[in-house]
Write an enzyme that holds these catalytic residues in place. Structure first.
Site: not given
Length: 395
Positions: A37, A197, A352
């Protein structure tokens, strides 16, 4: 990108430029463990400084709850920024007055990092008085933090309403990549959606079936869709309360082709190097756990990629952190990267776990674009309006 003013459009000479960046980097034992970043905002800082602007960096770090606290101070990041810039970076302690004094001492080309914006109670509330006080510190606003653009905070949205606003280089690259992937893609377009999920990605799936030609579902969430089709999934991760939702997504896919695994790598226990075998999804035993996609499914996905022009990827195919359950994710990642390098495929990936998997495969640098934005990347794919992006649009 005509909707946004970029750094190429901006006169910065002598201006105080408030630049929102993402410096919420991972830290282990006091050391930054991933400087991605920081590296991504360096071009924007250099462009403004080279044009004679006074670069005033705004960033958050962690989740401070009650004002300033040493654990969440940004002070330690000046060294990292200076190393990547090859240029000194000054620091202003917390407070509007302290910031104002530090800015008054700046010369054109100087770089100043202000203290954690979340130390101010008005930041996350997007408080109008706080926005006004911040805006008085600058002449121009630049947003180079796409990863925070899904938050309507003072430094991500409020300032863009108060000052001439521009998209930084990293923000511009992210918007161009995502627009190319979903708004004006080369077709056919495929999306890989994996992870644990269905419940966390319902809106994503609902948007993608309207946008892409092929939707490839993997990871634990594929188990829920297989169960919805009447398949036995044994002890596998599965959201049995969402079977009707899965059936509805399958029924309403329309022209979008939905691809599910036809075989899986199963084991009796969830641990690295557990004894495993590949079985058809019709032959999963009651005590089996499906922990990776199987070899036939890998080849199915590979054949789909060979007829695809654009790929959007969010979520792994299996428990890629543990061998041998990384095989599916690694194989598909390497093929997508090879096709990208050959000029046959545009690849956009984010999230991620996805970035970690591509790094583990050693191919992240070979994709067209890797988003480090997390929540903002996911919300963009879900079709949501991001406040920090919307505020930059030319009205």
């Amino acid at each position: 990108m005509a909707d946004f003013k970029t750094l190429h459009d901006a006169p910065f000479a002598g201006k105080r430029v408030l630049v929102r960046v993402d410096l919420n980097v991972p830290v282990e034992n006091g050391v930054v463990s991933d400087t991605t970043r920081i590296e991504r905002v360096v071009p924007t800082i250099r462009t403004i400084a080279d044009k004679g602007g006074k670069v005033i960096l705004l960033a958050h770090f962690g989740r401070p709850k009650a004002g300033p606290d040493e654990a969440n101070s940004l002070n330690f990041l000046t060294t990292y920024l200076a190393d990547h810039l090859g240029h000194p970076v000054a620091f202003a302690p917390h407070g509007i007055e302290a910031s104002s004094r530090a800015i008054a001492a700046m010369q054109p080309g100087d770089v100043l990092l202000l203290e954690n914006t979340r130390f101010h109670s008005g930041e996350e509330k997007n408080d109008p008085d706080f926005v006004t006080a911040l805006a008085a510190l600058g002449d121009v606003y630049v947003n180079d933090a796409f990863s925070a653009a899904h938050r309507a905070h003072a430094t991500t949205e409020g300032l863009a309403r108060k000052l001439p606003a521009y998209a930084g280089h990293s923000m511009t690259a992210e918007l161009e990549a995502l627009s190319k992937a979903l708004d004006r893609p080369d077709r056919p377009v495929a999306a890989i959606v994996g992870g644990a999920k269905v419940s966390t990605k319902l809106e994503l799936l609902g948007n993608l079936v309207k946008k892409v030609d092929i939707l490839i579902i993997g990871g634990g969430m594929a188990n829920t869709f297989l169960a919805a089709q009447g398949k036995a999934v044994g002890k596998s991760l599965c959201e049995h309360d969402l079977l009707d939702t899965a059936r509805k997504i399958l029924a309403e896919a329309g022209a979008c082709e939905i691809v599910l695994p036809v075989d899986a790598v199963v084991a009796k226990e969830f641990k690295a190097n557990a004894p495993s075998r590949a079985v058809s999804v019709d032959a999963v035993e009651a005590d089996d756990m499906m922990l990776d996609t199987g070899p036939t499914s890998i080849e199915n996905v590979a054949s789909i990629l060979r007829r695809t022009k654009t790929l959007v990827w969010n979520g792994p195919f299996g428990a890629f952190e543990m061998k041998p359950f990384d095989a599916g994710t690694m194989a598909i990642a390497k093929q997508a990267a090879a096709m990208t390098q050959a000029g046959d495929l545009v690849t956009i990936a984010g999230g991620g776990d996805t970035v970690s998997a591509l790094n583990a495969a050693g191919v992240a640098a070979e994709f067209t674009y890797i988003s480090t934005a997390g929540g903002a990347f996911l919300e963009w794919l879900e079709g949501k309006t991001l406040p920090g992006v919307h505020a930059l649009r030319n009205h």
